[in-house]
Structures are given as structure tokens and as C-alpha cells.
Design a protein around this motif. Structure first.
Motif, short mmCIF file in Angstrom:
data_model
loop_
_atom_site.label_atom_id
_atom_site.label_comp_id
_atom_site.label_asym_id
_atom_site.label_seq_id
_atom_site.Cartn_x
_atom_site.Cartn_y
_atom_site.Cartn_z
N VAL A 1 -1.10 -54.71 9.19
CA VAL A 1 -2.02 -53.74 8.59
C VAL A 1 -3.24 -54.48 8.08
CG1 VAL A 1 -2.34 -52.01 6.78
CG2 VAL A 1 -0.13 -52.21 7.94
N LYS A 2 -4.40 -53.98 8.43
CA LYS A 2 -5.66 -54.57 7.97
C LYS A 2 -6.48 -53.50 7.25
CE LYS A 2 -9.78 -57.06 9.50
NZ LYS A 2 -10.50 -57.65 10.64
N VAL A 3 -6.99 -53.87 6.06
CA VAL A 3 -7.86 -52.96 5.31
C VAL A 3 -9.29 -53.45 5.43
CG1 VAL A 3 -6.08 -52.21 3.71
CG2 VAL A 3 -7.41 -54.23 3.17
N ASP A 4 -10.24 -52.51 5.33
CA ASP A 4 -11.64 -52.88 5.52
C ASP A 4 -12.18 -53.74 4.39
OD1 ASP A 4 -11.60 -51.45 7.85
OD2 ASP A 4 -12.46 -49.63 6.98
N ASP A 5 -11.63 -53.55 3.19
CA ASP A 5 -12.11 -54.30 2.03
C ASP A 5 -10.91 -54.86 1.28
OD1 ASP A 5 -13.19 -55.11 -0.51
OD2 ASP A 5 -14.92 -53.82 -0.12
N LYS A 6 -11.03 -56.09 0.81
CA LYS A 6 -9.89 -56.75 0.16
C LYS A 6 -9.46 -56.05 -1.12
CE LYS A 6 -8.16 -61.37 -0.92
NZ LYS A 6 -8.49 -62.80 -1.02
N GLN A 7 -10.36 -55.30 -1.74
CA GLN A 7 -10.00 -54.61 -2.99
C GLN A 7 -8.94 -53.52 -2.76
OE1 GLN A 7 -13.11 -52.18 -4.71
NE2 GLN A 7 -14.12 -51.94 -2.73
N PHE A 8 -8.81 -53.08 -1.50
CA PHE A 8 -7.80 -52.06 -1.19
C PHE A 8 -6.47 -52.67 -0.77
CE2 PHE A 8 -11.87 -50.01 0.27
CZ PHE A 8 -12.01 -49.19 -0.85
N LEU A 9 -6.39 -54.00 -0.73
CA LEU A 9 -5.21 -54.66 -0.17
C LEU A 9 -3.95 -54.40 -0.97
CD1 LEU A 9 -4.24 -56.48 2.13
CD2 LEU A 9 -4.76 -58.46 0.71
N GLU A 10 -4.03 -54.54 -2.30
CA GLU A 10 -2.84 -54.35 -3.13
C GLU A 10 -2.30 -52.94 -3.00
OE1 GLU A 10 -1.20 -56.56 -4.78
OE2 GLU A 10 -2.59 -58.26 -4.53
N GLY A 11 -3.22 -51.97 -3.03
CA GLY A 11 -2.79 -50.58 -2.90
C GLY A 11 -2.16 -50.30 -1.55
N ALA A 12 -2.74 -50.88 -0.49
CA ALA A 12 -2.19 -50.69 0.85
C ALA A 12 -0.80 -51.31 0.96
CB ALA A 12 -3.13 -51.31 1.88
N GLN A 13 -0.59 -52.47 0.35
CA GLN A 13 0.73 -53.12 0.37
C GLN A 13 1.77 -52.26 -0.33
OE1 GLN A 13 -0.56 -57.87 0.37
NE2 GLN A 13 0.48 -57.00 -1.36
N ASP A 14 1.42 -51.75 -1.51
CA ASP A 14 2.37 -50.90 -2.25
C ASP A 14 2.71 -49.66 -1.44
OD1 ASP A 14 2.28 -52.70 -4.32
OD2 ASP A 14 0.77 -51.59 -5.48
N GLU A 15 1.70 -49.05 -0.83
CA GLU A 15 1.93 -47.85 -0.04
C GLU A 15 2.80 -48.16 1.18
OE1 GLU A 15 1.78 -43.88 1.01
OE2 GLU A 15 1.13 -44.85 -0.86
N ALA A 16 2.56 -49.33 1.80
CA ALA A 16 3.34 -49.72 2.98
C ALA A 16 4.81 -49.96 2.61
CB ALA A 16 2.75 -50.99 3.59
N ILE A 17 5.05 -50.58 1.46
CA ILE A 17 6.43 -50.83 1.02
C ILE A 17 7.16 -49.51 0.76
CG2 ILE A 17 7.85 -51.76 -0.86
CD1 ILE A 17 5.78 -54.02 -1.11
N ILE A 18 6.48 -48.59 0.06
CA ILE A 18 7.09 -47.28 -0.24
C ILE A 18 7.39 -46.54 1.06
CG2 ILE A 18 6.64 -45.01 -1.25
CD1 ILE A 18 4.96 -46.47 -3.40
N THR A 19 6.42 -46.56 1.99
CA THR A 19 6.60 -45.85 3.26
C THR A 19 7.76 -46.43 4.06
OG1 THR A 19 4.22 -45.39 3.35
CG2 THR A 19 5.46 -45.20 5.42
#
Length: 413
Positions: free
Chosen positions: A235-253
Motif C-alpha cells: 500500500v502506498k499513500v500519496d503523502d507520508k502524513q497519511f501513512l499512520e492512518g493508512a496502516q491502522d486502517e489496513a490492520i483493522i481491515t
């Protein structure tokens, strides 16, 4: 003062020339220690550059969902090792459907084989090519660039077109004198049109990144139907500031996909590319310390040998020392002469050691397929080390020479 310094250098050089065999042996003794230092540091520098370069190309705003954590440890005595289930196609399909984090792209891939034979007309490769099934986001998420030609489009993937991207090494074998674009290759009897050639990435730990073929995911699944295929999710996010949120969402999913209850541990791993780089840097730092310890032990032995040789030189030149003192030479002049001789021999040994160390290190790097870089740190360390070795080894012989009694020295036979 300068004229005396220049005279001491001249005398030291004359003495070195007069004892050529001894000088060569002494230089080799020092060179062995410096070669060990420079050679090891050259190899470690190339190793670190190659590995960090491979992971850095993925970008610092990328993370992977994989079967195990990078830090997973085997269970100790009495404790069974935890075996995580594979990441199946059903898992990745559900993840792509349910993971809808903003400003993110999900890549799915799997390696069909690492022993494919690729054919073009009457030419064919050895059975050592990798075939990887990918979706439209694979190249961007993994930092893979197309050297010429074009990349996959969304329609190539969705329509399961028989198109492919090939590694740069194919230009050296089956496409030696031919432009590969729009040519047709065959893998397991299935024909693919070449639409692009990937930029060279070299090899890491014998894994040749330039001898692989990328094909659409569903086409790869129709060719390679082995059970229990493990898929890769990136998974790649466009901006590093969204990385933590994307990781948490990916783990939950993914926990929901695996039907894990709140008290159960994750049965999968999640790794960021920059975390891997930091861990690799930590590991190589220990290797650097080990290299320094090994080299210091070697150089310590070299310094003892150098000191012994200089002490023998002082003994053999006792009469010469007496003559110089009888002609008015001071203690400082005598000690400076022998000290200068040791320093010159040490620097010559250092230069020889640097050349040998870089040469040996470069050969090992080339054989290993790593990315060579000029080891400036190793060169600087070698110059300082050879100088300090000469200072330590030459101090006592120089003092001993300066303390010789002129009368006793003249009587020495």
C-alpha cells in the motif's frame, strides 16, 4: 628547521633503499592489516548501499502486508513456533474491496515461478527467469521504472491482456540484436507481447531482479495454479502524513478479513520500507564494529612486527648512530631520523593496503552483484590507522636509537 626535516627525510629514504628487502617485507606486514580493514569496509559499504537502495526505491510512504513480521522469532524450548496462514487470493481480493483509505494505492502480486524458460523465435533463456503476476499499481508501489516502452494500463489488467514487461537482462540474451518492443515471447506455451523493458536493478543475494517477466495478475493465476500460493500486498499513500492512518486502517481491515476477535494476535505482518532500512542499518552497524575489531587485531600484529624490524634496524646501525653522534648529531636528530623512516614505511604500507583492499573488495562486490561505491571512509580510516601504527611502532626504536652511547656505539662490530 625545515632543512633539518628535509635532511631527515633524505636519510630515511636512503636507508629504505639500502635495506630494500627488509622494507618490502615491512610494507607488506602493514599492508596486510590495512587491506583487511579497507577490504571489509568496502564490502560492507557496498552491501549496505545495495540493500538500502533496493528498499529505498519503494519510498518511505509505502508499507507491506505479509505472512510474517520481519522480526518474528522462533519459539524457544517448550514453545511451539506460530505458523501464520498464507495470504490467499481470497484475502487480497477482499482487502482490495474493503480497504478504501483516501489517497492510497494497493498493489497485489505473486511470484508464479523462479525457474521459467522464456522463448523468442529460435532463442530461449536458461530456466532461471522469474514470472510475477501483478496489478496496475505494482510498478509505482515498488519503485520499478520502465526504461523504454510503456507500462501496464488499467485496461491491460482488467481485460487480462497477454502483454508483459521484461527485465533488462533479456536484451543481453534472447533480444541481443533486436528491439524487444511489440515482439512476442512464449512462457509455458502462452504467448505474450512485450510492451516495455524495465530499468536495471541488479542482483541482491543471487536474486537477479533483471531477469524477470511481469504479466497481468489474472493471466498469471491461469498459468500457475499451484495450491497455497502466497500473495503480496503493498500500500502506498500519496503523502507520508497519511501513512499512520493508512496502516491502522489496513490492520483493522485485514483482521476483519481473517475473522480475528479482539483478544487474538495478528496472524500476519505489516512492515514499512523505512523500518526495514533502519533495521538493516542497525545490523550493518554491528558488522562495522566486527570489521574494526578484526582489523585492529590484524593491525596490532602488524605494529608489533614493524617495531621488531625497526629495533633490529637500530641494532644493525649502532655504529652508524655512533658516527653521527661523534659528528655532532643531537638526540632529537637521531630519533627523528628513525621515526621518519618508520612513518614513511607505514605510509607506503598504508597506500599499498588501500589499493589491495579496494581491489579485493571490488572483486568480492562484483562477484556478489552488489553496488560498488568508492569507500572514502575506509580510505580515510586506513590513512589515519597506518600513520598511528607507524607512530606507535616507531616511537620506542627511535628513543632507543637516540639513547645510544656514542663511544660504545663506535666500538660496536
Amino acid at each position: 628547521m625545515f632543512s633539518l626535516f628535509r635532511e631527515n627525510i633524505s636519510i630515511a629514504l636512503d636507508s629504505i633503499k639500502g635495506q630494500l628487502l627488509r622494507t618490502i617485507l615491512t610494507v607488506l606486514i602493514i599492508a596486510i592489516g590495512i587491506t583487511a580493514l579497507v577490504g571489509i569496509l568496502t564490502f560492507l559499504g557496498a552491501l549496505e548501499n545495495t540493500i538500502t537502495g533496493d528498499f529505498a526505491s519503494m519510498g518511505s510512504n509505502t508499507f507491506n502486508i505479509q505472512r510474517y513480521e520481519f522480526t518474528t522469532r522462533r519459539g524457544g524450548s517448550g514453545e511451539r513456533e506460530k505458523i501464520n496462514p498464507i495470504i490467499s487470493y481470497r484475502n487480497v481480493r477482499q482487502f482490495k474491496e474493503k480497504f478504501q483509505y483516501p489517497f492510497s494505492k494497493t498493489s497485489v502480486s505473486f511470484t508464479g515461478t523462479r525457474n521459467a524458460e522464456v522463448k523468442f523465435e529460435n532463442e530461449k533463456t536458461d530456466p532461471e527467469a522469474s514470472v510475477v503476476g501483478v496489478n496496475e499499481n505494482y510498478l509505482e508501489n515498488t519503485g520499478t521504472e520502465v526504461e523504454f516502452g510503456r507500462s501496464f494500463t488499467f485496461f491491460d489488467i482488467e481485460n487480462n491482456n497477454n502483454v508483459c514487461l521484461i527485465g533488462s537482462d533479456f536484451k543481453k540474451n534472447i533480444f541481443k540484436d533486436t528491439d524487444p518492443i511489440n515482439k512476442t515471447i512464449s512462457i509455458r506455451g502462452v504467448k505474450f507481447k512485450v510492451i516495455g523493458v524495465l530499468e536495471s536493478k541488479g542482483a541482491t543475494f543471487r536474486d537477479n531482479q533483471d531477469l524477470k517477466v511481469l504479466i497481468p495478475l489474472q493471466v498469471a493465476r491461469s498459468i500457475y495454479t499451484l495450491p497455497n500460493i502466497n500473495y503480496n500486498i503493498s500500500v502506498k499513500v500519496d503523502d507520508k502524513q497519511f501513512l499512520e492512518g493508512a496502516q491502522d486502517e489496513a490492520i483493522i481491515t485485514f483482521r476483519k478479513i481473517r475473522s480475528l476477535n479482539p483478544v487474538e494476535e495478528n496472524d500476519f505482518g505489516l512492515e514499512r520500507s523505512d523500518d526495514l532500512i533502519n533495521r538493516i542499518s542497525s545490523i550493518t552497524s554491528y558488522l562495522y564494529w566486527a570489521a574494526w575489531i578484526i582489523s585492529i587485531i590484524t593491525i596490532f600484529g602488524s605494529s608489533i612486527a614493524l617495531m621488531n624490524i625497526m629495533l633490529v634496524s637500530v641494532t644493525e646501525r649502532t655504529r652508524e648512530i655512533g658516527v653521527r653522534k661523534a659528528l655532532g648529531a643531537k638526540k632529537n636528530t637521531i630519533s627523528s631520523q628513525f621515526f621518519m623512516e618508520t612513518v614513511i614505511i607505514g605510509q607506503i604500507g598504508g597506500i599499498v593496503g588501500i589499493i589491495l583492499g579496494i581491489t579485493i573488495g571490488a572483486i568480492i562486490v562484483a562477484v556478489s552483484g552488489f553496488e560498488f561505491a568508492v569507500p572514502w571512509l575506509a580510505i580515510f580510516a586506513a590513512v589515519i590507522t597506518s600513520f598511528l601504527t607507524a607512530v606507535v611502532s616507531g616511537s620506542y626504536p627511535a628513543v632507543k636509537a637516540a639513547r645510544q652511547d656514542p663511544i660504545e656505539s663506535l666500538r660496536y662490530e
